[in-house]
Design a protein around this motif. Structure first.
Motif, short mmCIF file in Angstrom:
data_model
loop_
_atom_site.label_atom_id
_atom_site.label_comp_id
_atom_site.label_asym_id
_atom_site.label_seq_id
_atom_site.Cartn_x
_atom_site.Cartn_y
_atom_site.Cartn_z
N GLN A 1 0.60 -1.25 -0.05
CA GLN A 1 0.14 0.15 -0.14
C GLN A 1 1.24 1.27 0.06
N ASN B 1 -2.37 5.21 0.51
CA ASN B 1 -3.53 5.00 0.63
C ASN B 1 -4.37 4.09 -1.01
N GLU B 2 -3.31 3.67 -1.79
CA GLU B 2 -4.10 2.97 -2.61
C GLU B 2 -3.15 1.24 -2.44
N TYR C 1 -1.01 -1.51 -4.72
CA TYR C 1 -0.28 -2.17 -5.45
C TYR C 1 0.17 -3.43 -5.30
N ASN D 1 -0.42 -0.36 -9.56
CA ASN D 1 -1.59 -0.16 -9.37
C ASN D 1 -3.07 -0.59 -9.63
N VAL E 1 -5.97 -0.03 -8.50
CA VAL E 1 -7.08 1.17 -8.95
C VAL E 1 -7.01 1.14 -10.13
N VAL F 1 -10.99 -4.81 -5.97
CA VAL F 1 -9.80 -3.56 -7.94
C VAL F 1 -9.24 -4.77 -8.44
#
Length: 188
Positions: free
Chosen positions: A14, A17-18, A20, A43, A45, A121
């Motif tokens: 992370q 806050n995303e 990977y 990523n 997302v 995701v």
């Protein structure tokens, strides 16, 4: 927290806050300096690729993810639609999250969906899947002396290199991570 020795290919970390996915991780040890980890991250997302270098004492936070089984239903121009196998709720994933994996999806295929903070995701396909050959150029007599291959089109529209004996209507097994032909499962 993960130190650089624990960050390997396939790990999900992370950053900002995303989540990977670590696509590539190369450890380098400098002569008098500390260790360095050069990574290529995707990523989960939005699909963006990021190259990041971690220094010897840096740590990365492991992303808290959850995996659930789902069934692929159909796709449109922007999304792929799935049904959760436990509660039968339908949801979609955008094409950017699917990436190259979307070309291997057939209706009714069971897949694993990766959830981050409760949202889907990413997708994990079975390692090998079977596909029917929809178009195959004819093999030319005399071309079978060596391990020659030809490009065949599968039912999902993708093309793979297959041996000369594979024909239209055959069912072939393909590796979903590389798109390589494995074997002919059923002959027409």
């Amino acid at each position: 927290m993960l130190d650089i020795s624990k960050i390997k290919q396939g790990t999900i970390i992370q950053l900002d806050n995303e989540p990977y996915l670590v696509m590539k991780a190369d450890h380098h040890k400098m002569a008098r300096g500390g260790a360095v980890l050069k990574t290529r991250l995707r990523n989960l997302v939005n699909g963006n690729i990021l190259d990041k270098t971690f220094q010897g004492n840096e740590k990365a936070e492991e992303a808290h993810t959850e995996k659930k089984k789902a069934q692929y239903l159909y796709s449109d121009e922007d999304n792929a639609y799935f049904m959760d196998n436990e509660n039968y709720e339908q949801f979609s994933l955008g094409s950017e999250a699917m990436g190259e994996k979307e070309k291997f999806l057939k209706e009714g295929t069971d897949v694993t969906i990766l959830y981050f903070e409760g949202d889907p995701v990413a997708i994990e396909l079975p390692v090998k899947m079977d596909f029917e050959v929809t178009h195959s150029p004819p093999g030319v007599k005399g071309n079978s002396a060596n391990n020659t291959t030809k490009q065949v089109e599968l039912e999902t529209g993708i093309t793979v290199s297959a041996p000369m004996f594979v024909g239209k209507g055959d069912v072939v097994r393909v590796k979903t991570d590389t798109g390589e032909y494995v074997e002919r499962v059923q002959s027409k």
